[in-house]
Design a protein around this motif. Structure first.
Motif, PDB file in Angstrom:
ATOM      1  N   ASP A 156       0.840  -1.198   0.000  1.00  0.00           N
ATOM      2  CA  ASP A 156       0.000   0.000   0.000  1.00  0.00           C
ATOM      3  C   ASP A 156       0.879   1.254   0.000  1.00  0.00           C
ATOM      4  N   GLN A 160       1.018   3.973  -2.956  1.00  0.00           N
ATOM      5  CA  GLN A 160       0.662   5.369  -2.697  1.00  0.00           C
ATOM      6  C   GLN A 160       1.791   6.314  -3.106  1.00  0.00           C
ATOM      7  N   HIS A 217      -5.408   2.800  -7.296  1.00  0.00           N
ATOM      8  CA  HIS A 217      -6.329   2.757  -6.164  1.00  0.00           C
ATOM      9  C   HIS A 217      -7.784   2.685  -6.631  1.00  0.00           C
ATOM     10  N   HIS A 230      -6.859  -4.372   1.184  1.00  0.00           N
ATOM     11  CA  HIS A 230      -6.490  -3.200   0.381  1.00  0.00           C
ATOM     12  C   HIS A 230      -5.097  -3.326  -0.255  1.00  0.00           C
ATOM     13  N   LEU A 234      -3.753  -3.967  -4.377  1.00  0.00           N
ATOM     14  CA  LEU A 234      -2.918  -2.990  -5.094  1.00  0.00           C
ATOM     15  C   LEU A 234      -1.751  -3.645  -5.824  1.00  0.00           C
TER      16      LEU A 234
HETATM   17 ZN   LIG Z   1      -3.958   2.936  -0.111  1.00  0.00          ZN
END
Ligand SMILES: [Zn+2]
Length: 311
Positions: A156, A160, A217, A230, A234
């Motif tokens: 994550d 990001q 995302h 999550h 990704l």
């Molecule tokens: Zn995220």
């Protein structure tokens, strides 16, 4: 950025907490009791029934449960979900919040974003009121984190940082943080130095928190809505999005996902239907470096589920 950031070893131990805090956590008593005694918290309440991808109903239930209890401060202690619950609660009640990540991935302690589920669908919200009054980043919480949670969180943070780097909203300042974050996180995973993850995730939060994430995302939420964690979703979604965007991070991101041994994803709903869920997500898609049509989304989803994008 939060006005108060306490970072480093013992940061959570040395912080002076107010009395009558409400601690919100996703973890179990055997773990959080150790954490709370390390923090030296006194006269607190605890709510430990938060689940991943928290629903608005949970937040309203907590608000109701502690009304009239003179809570001074919320403390979000755990993964992104604990912190997101505190962010939303604080917006509803005006009570300040201290955010303390323990899994080091979302960077939520640094951002004005919160993800809350409405009607079983994850929604990305942004509000200045979501910004932490204080953020505490202390590597003390890292040892003992299960491998699965560690790799999802690291993925994550890297998604990001790299999506934030490519975002249309980025500027030289945010890209500085995103680039540095990615370098640190990549080094942490490729060279087995997990102790670097907290700092990398924090920098990622500052970078993407001021430039937003993008297509990766946006694609991931339909998988999360079907129960995929999550960070896990990704691995494939951001890889395919980076390829679509011709991101400078495509190869490097994929290599890290290979090292973390992520498996391909599956989707129960038809691709066309999933694309209809993704298209209204303007918060992510409008910031994507390249314009994205519904056909592009269907094609990306096909690349995710019909072949292994991580090979
Ligand atoms: Zn995220």
């Amino acid at each position: 950025m939060p006005r108060k950031i306490a970072y480093g070893e013992n940061a959570a131990k040395e912080f002076e907490y107010p009395e009558n805090c409400l601690v919100v956590t996703t973890t179990t008593p055997d773990i959080y009791e150790k954490w709370l005694s390390y923090m030296g918290l006194k006269n607190y309440e605890i709510y430990d029934k938060v689940t991943p991808d928290p629903a608005i109903e949970t937040i309203e239930e907590i608000k109701k449960k502690y009304e009239g209890k003179k809570i001074s401060t919320y403390i979000g202690l755990g993964g992104g979900s604990s912190m997101d619950v505190c962010k939303y609660l604080s917006k509803l009640t005006g009570i300040p919040k201290i955010l303390i990540p323990t899994t080091f991935g979302t960077g939520a302690e640094m951002t004005t974003y919160a993800v809350v589920s409405f009607d079983h669908k994850k929604k990305l919200l942004q509000d200045e009121a979501f910004l932490a009054d204080a953020a505490i980043v202390d590597p003390y919480f890292l040892p003992g984190t299960p491998f699965n949670i560690m790799r999802n969180s690291a993925c994550d943070a890297m998604a990001q940082a790299s999506e934030g780097y490519d975002s249309k909203l980025g500027n030289p300042f945010t890209r500085l943080f995103c680039k540095e974050a990615f370098d640190i996180l990549e080094n942490a995973i490729m060279n087995d130095k997990p102790e670097l993850l907290p700092y990398g995730a924090m920098l990622s939060g500052i970078g993407f928190g001021n430039s937003s994430t993008t297509l990766g995302h946006a694609l991931s939420y339909v998988f999360s809505n079907e129960g995929v964690p999550h960070g896990y979703s990704l691995s494939s979604c951001t890889t395919v999005a980076h390829k679509f965007n011709k991101s400078p991070y495509y190869e490097r991101f994929k290599k890290v996902c290979q090292k973390l041994k992520f498996e391909p994803l599956q989707l129960k709903q038809p691709l066309d239907q999933a694309a209809d869920v993704i298209m209204p997500d303007r918060g992510h898609l409008d910031n994507n470096p390249i314009n994205v049509t519904k056909q592009d989304i269907v094609k990306c989803l096909g690349d995710i589920v019909n072949s292994n994008p991580l090979i």
